[in-house]
Design an enzyme around this catalytic site. Structure first.
Site, PDB file in Angstrom:
ATOM      1  N   LYS A   1       0.437  -1.474  -0.226  1.00 13.60           N
ATOM      2  CA  LYS A   1      -0.158  -0.226  -0.176  1.00 13.60           C
ATOM      3  C   LYS A   1       0.625   1.406   0.318  1.00 13.60           C
ATOM      4  O   LYS A   1       0.626   2.174  -0.079  1.00 13.60           O
ATOM      5  CB  LYS A   1      -1.259   0.287   0.932  1.00 13.60           C
ATOM      6  CG  LYS A   1      -0.201   0.031   2.637  1.00 13.60           C
ATOM      7  CD  LYS A   1      -0.182   0.808   2.886  1.00 13.60           C
ATOM      8  CE  LYS A   1       0.453   0.980   4.981  1.00 13.60           C
ATOM      9  NZ  LYS A   1       1.200   2.242   4.806  1.00 13.60           N
TER      10      LYS A   1
ATOM     11  N   THR B   1      -3.717   5.563   3.591  1.00  4.24           N
ATOM     12  CA  THR B   1      -2.294   6.493   4.020  1.00  4.24           C
ATOM     13  C   THR B   1      -2.263   6.747   1.920  1.00  4.24           C
ATOM     14  O   THR B   1      -0.967   7.699   2.522  1.00  4.24           O
ATOM     15  CB  THR B   1      -1.421   4.888   3.656  1.00  4.24           C
ATOM     16  OG1 THR B   1      -1.603   4.329   4.905  1.00  4.24           O
ATOM     17  CG2 THR B   1       0.466   5.208   3.288  1.00  4.24           C
TER      18      THR B   1
END
Length: 327
Positions: free
Chosen positions: A183, A240
């Site tokens: 990610k 994120t």
């Protein structure tokens, strides 16, 4: 498990220490930075000025930290972990990795590095959407703890779980680790897109197609597909990729604004895991012939120094694909 060792006195290690000290644990930190060690010894963290509920110990002598407890929590930058763990005797220890990334060169996950260096360790993984500052302040979050030894896994849940730090269990160590690592690369892509001024639509598209890419890579490497739709995959990806608190997203944003890799790193002043992880991802996907256009695009910007505008244009000009591969 009344005592534990935290390797790494950075923001994430410190945040975990603040959380665990509230639960009454005796903690020793290991860190190479003398200023960080001195601050921790005084019972305050070096980042937010918060006081520990129970004063921790702190040392820059690794053996002292390892001998303190049978429970070792790793909160170090991924690229230094092998060097730190090569020499100490970890036999019989319970090791929880809270670091997210892949080792450059070997493309190994942290738990694989630990198992390579200590086959007698019980290794577990803690991951999920959890910014250090918010954990340090006791704001609510939910994470995943993964491992194969179910009895120890349940015992460890009792160590970490609290009203504001909810811990869910998983046996899919591979998927949980890969979700946390991959990610970061997609978050850099989202930051680049934001820095170029591409807007909210483009970011949503990158998150969605980035998740498809994570699932494709992660399942090819042995992770369960459903894991990537959980906290350590989708949850961490959304956090994120969208928040200005994210180092990886901010790093990408600065690149999109025209800064060089070196300038962006200097501006952030912290380790950007995705910058290194993308190198391992590029190597893995090429070797396994896995289609990963977003990760490759990030690699072009970060490693090959190709202008973000050119990379973004090439990405947009790709031939249209099926949304789902089974169609």
């Amino acid at each position: 498990m009344g005592k534990l060792t935290i390797l790494g006195g950075g923001r994430w290690g410190t945040a975990l220490g603040l959380h665990l000290s509230k639960k009454g644990f005796e903690i020793i930190f290991f860190d190479r930075n003398s200023a960080v060690v001195e601050s921790l010894r005084k019972g305050k963290d070096a980042y937010w000025g918060m006081e520990f509920a129970k004063n921790p110990r702190a040392t820059n002598v690794l053996d002292e930290a390892i001998e303190f407890s049978d429970l070792i929590v790793i909160a170090l930058p991924v690229q230094v972990i092998r060097g730190v763990l090569e020499k100490p005797n970890l036999r019989g220890k319970v090791v929880v990795s809270a670091s997210k990334g892949l080792e450059v060169g070997t493309s190994k996950r942290v738990s694989q590095i630990v198992q390579e260096l200590c086959r007698d360790c019980k290794t577990f993984v803690l991951s999920g959407p959890s910014f250090a500052e918010e954990v340090a302040k006791g704001l609510p979050c939910a994470v995943v703890l993964a491992g194969k030894d179910l009895d120890t896994l349940k015992e460890l849940r009792g160590v970490f779980h609290s009203e504001t730090f909810r811990v869910y269990l998983s046996e899919d160590t591979v998927g949980v680790e890969l979700g946390g690592a991959l990610k970061n690369v997609i978050a850099i892509a989202c930051g680049i897109s934001d820095g170029l001024g591409f807007g909210d639509n483009a970011r949503a598209s990158l998150i969605t197609r980035g998740l498809a890419e994570i699932v494709r890579i992660g399942s090819s490497l042995g992770g369960k597909k459903e894991t990537f739709y959980g906290l350590s995959g989708l949850g961490d990806l959304v956090l994120t990729s969208t928040s200005s608190k994210s180092r990886n997203r901010t790093f990408g944003f600065l690149l999109g604004q025209g800064l060089s890799v070196e300038e962006a790193e200097a501006r952030i002043g912290q380790v950007v895991e995705g910058k290194e992880t993308v190198k391992a991802v590029k190597k893995l996907t090429e070797e396994l012939k896995i289609y990963a256009p977003i990760s490759w695009a990030v690699y072009q910007v970060v490693v090959e120094n190709i202008p973000p505008e050119q990379v973004a244009r090439d990405l947009l000009l790709r031939p249209p694909q099926r949304e789902f591969e089974y169609l």
